[in-house]
Write an enzyme that holds these catalytic residues in place. Structure first.
Site, PDB file in Angstrom:
ATOM      1  N   HIS A  63      25.911   7.167  46.801  1.00  0.00           N
ATOM      2  CA  HIS A  63      25.129   8.307  46.311  1.00  0.00           C
ATOM      3  C   HIS A  63      24.566   9.005  47.537  1.00  0.00           C
ATOM      4  O   HIS A  63      23.610   8.524  48.143  1.00  0.00           O
ATOM      5  CB  HIS A  63      23.985   7.839  45.413  1.00  0.00           C
ATOM      6  N   ARG A  65      23.408  12.172  47.508  1.00  0.00           N
ATOM      7  CA  ARG A  65      22.263  12.970  47.063  1.00  0.00           C
ATOM      8  C   ARG A  65      22.402  14.489  47.163  1.00  0.00           C
ATOM      9  O   ARG A  65      21.435  15.201  46.917  1.00  0.00           O
ATOM     10  CB  ARG A  65      20.998  12.549  47.811  1.00  0.00           C
ATOM     11  N   ASN A  95      25.922  11.751  39.858  1.00  0.00           N
ATOM     12  CA  ASN A  95      24.554  11.996  39.372  1.00  0.00           C
ATOM     13  C   ASN A  95      23.683  12.673  40.424  1.00  0.00           C
ATOM     14  O   ASN A  95      22.648  12.172  40.853  1.00  0.00           O
ATOM     15  CB  ASN A  95      23.903  10.699  38.869  1.00  0.00           C
ATOM     16  N   HIS A 237      29.367  -2.995  40.566  1.00  0.00           N
ATOM     17  CA  HIS A 237      28.241  -3.854  40.968  1.00  0.00           C
ATOM     18  C   HIS A 237      27.884  -4.987  39.983  1.00  0.00           C
ATOM     19  O   HIS A 237      26.820  -4.983  39.377  1.00  0.00           O
ATOM     20  CB  HIS A 237      27.011  -3.026  41.292  1.00  0.00           C
ATOM     21  N   ASN A 284      19.411  -1.204  40.430  1.00  0.00           N
ATOM     22  CA  ASN A 284      19.979  -1.362  39.092  1.00  0.00           C
ATOM     23  C   ASN A 284      21.486  -1.507  39.223  1.00  0.00           C
ATOM     24  O   ASN A 284      22.108  -0.601  39.788  1.00  0.00           O
ATOM     25  CB  ASN A 284      19.670  -0.144  38.209  1.00  0.00           C
ATOM     26  N   ASP A 311      26.991   0.790  46.880  1.00  0.00           N
ATOM     27  CA  ASP A 311      26.093   1.505  45.977  1.00  0.00           C
ATOM     28  C   ASP A 311      24.936   2.117  46.772  1.00  0.00           C
ATOM     29  O   ASP A 311      23.786   2.106  46.344  1.00  0.00           O
ATOM     30  CB  ASP A 311      25.562   0.595  44.870  1.00  0.00           C
TER      31      ASP A 311
END
Length: 448
Positions: A63, A65, A95, A237, A284, A311
């Site tokens: 990610h 961003r 995301n 994950h 998470n 991740d």
């Protein structure tokens, strides 16, 4: 583009370690043999004696961003940190803000990466409850995979309509990558602990709130649906021993329809580390018990788990220092993933060949990435030179993430990444970055 000659290096590739020379020309591994001579005075020559040459690592889950969350990170800053960690190719998640749930937004991210990335790049397309028609338009030869959040989503990316979910599984030939945690279970558990503690829930309850039950309930449903529809499923994950029963190690990776990965933090940390690390190791799915961690490591060795990823999900230090319910989950990992795995090698837990298999070869196989993930003549020259006996300590001065912190701060690693090559160009050397952006969009050996 200049040519490169690496002399007398130990090449870790396809299950063996061979001492050889490596000649790179026009961004391609041109020749791998003993006693190669420089072809011209312009060839950059590197001494590989007592060092190891690995294929560039391919991280299938990051990610970075951008767009929309660039106070945490950008494609430029995090790809720069990635090459410092030997990661030469990445696949980034949808995301962001706006979310990558239309082809237009997907192509906008490719445009950003083309201008700013230090590492080769691709992106996953995000599925929602209402974008099935957009999913059907995707060109499988140009996008890494379809990402579905079956828990722990942001925005509207939680796909919680069973009818829509089955239609998605049945309607695409793309690999479907999933985050599996059961949202209802997590909400019920969170309510229990909020009633007891308010917003400041002790962090040690995180793996109880985001429990084994929550993980298994979701991942088992995803696996069952993949078997029913024939979809190609990759479960991100894994964090529990129980989930391992869902996966197979009796057939080669190329023949598997259902695969799984493990992340660095689930191999390194356990619930005992919450006392010292607090919300800085809040992820998470949650880091769970030592028995889970040990079972995951064994499953990696036994080939039930196919890929090691990061991740990588940075947040600012200030965000992470919030109370439990306000502190976001995720942390930066791309710079320190390979050094952490090499630490396990020094501890006798895993062989170098296995590290390369899980971090380089298998992501290339799984995503059908064209001519990367191996040190082979004719392949793109992504490579990492490693000194296994050059200790260094993670600190503020050498952390490359935009967020400026690492869960490994204070850790001393025995192995150092000394050089990273992306498409034949030296982009990193011993904590020094070169302002060379020779990255390329990943391509895939698949029909459109």
């Amino acid at each position: 583009m200049s040519s490169v000659l690496i002399k007398n290096v130990n090449i870790v590739n396809e299950g063996e370690i061979v001492n050889s020379d490596v000649y790179i020309e026009d961004g391609i591994f041109k020749e791998i043999a003993a006693n190669i001579s420089a072809k011209s005075p312009d060839v950059q020559v590197f001494d590989g004696e007592n060092k190891y040459l690995l294929p560039g690592v391919i991280d299938d889950q990051v990610h970075f961003r951008e767009p929309g969350l660039t106070h945490k990170a950008t494609i430029e800053t995090e790809s720069r940190a990635a090459v410092a960690g030997g990661i030469t190719s990445f696949i980034e998640m949808p995301n962001t803000n706006p979310q990558t749930t239309t082809i237009e937004k997907l192509e906008e991210k490719f445009e950003i990466a083309a201008k700013s990335s230090y590492a080769n790049y691709s992106f996953m397309f995000g599925g929602t409850n209402d974008n099935l028609e957009e999913i059907k338009k995707l060109d499988a030869s140009k996008v890494a995979a379809l990402k579905l959040f079956l828990g722990s989503s942001t925005g509207n990316m939680l796909v919680d309509n069973p009818e829509v979910l089955e239609k998605i599984f049945a309607s695409t030939n793309l690999l479907i990558a999933v985050h599996c945690e059961d949202e209802d279970t997590i909400k019920k558990n969170t309510a229990i602990y909020k009633e007891r503690y308010g917003e400041d829930i002790p962090i040690n309850f995180h793996p109880i709130i985001r429990s084994e039950e929550a993980c298994y309930l979701s991942s088992s449903k995803a696996v069952a649906l993949a078997k029913k529809t024939g979809a190609r499923l990759h479960v991100f994950h894994l964090s529990t021993a129980k989930e391992l029963e869902l996966f197979d190690n009796t057939i080669p990776l190329k023949e598997k329809k259902i695969t799984a990965e493990v992340c660095i933090h689930h191999l390194w940390f356990s619930d005992k580390d919450y006392h010292d690390k607090g919300t800085f190791i809040k992820w998470n799915p949650a880091v769970k018990g030592e028995k889970d961690r040990d079972a995951l490591f064994q499953a990696l060795l036994d080939d039930k788990l196919d890929v090691i990823a990061t991740d990588h999900a940075p947040h600012t230090r200030e965000e992470k220092e919030n109370v439990y319910t306000k502190a976001p989950s995720g942390g930066p990992l791309v710079q320190h993933a390979l050094p952490a795995m090499l630490e396990f090698y020094h501890e006798g837990k895993i062989e170098l060949e296995k590290i390369v298999e899980k971090m380089c070869h298998n992501p290339a196989i799984l995503f059908e990435i064209e001519k990367r993930g191996y040190i082979k003549e004719g392949y793109f020259a992504d490579a990492v030179l490693v000194d296994l006996n050059a200790p260094w300590t993670v600190n503020n001065e050498n952390i490359a993430y935009k967020c400026g912190w690492s869960p490994f701060e204070g850790t001393t690693f025995k192995s150092r990444i000394t050089h990273t090559f992306v498409n034949g160009s030296l982009v990193y050397k011993n904590f020094k970055f070169y302002d060379i952006k020779n990255a390329a969009r990943l391509t895939f050996n698949r029909p459109a």
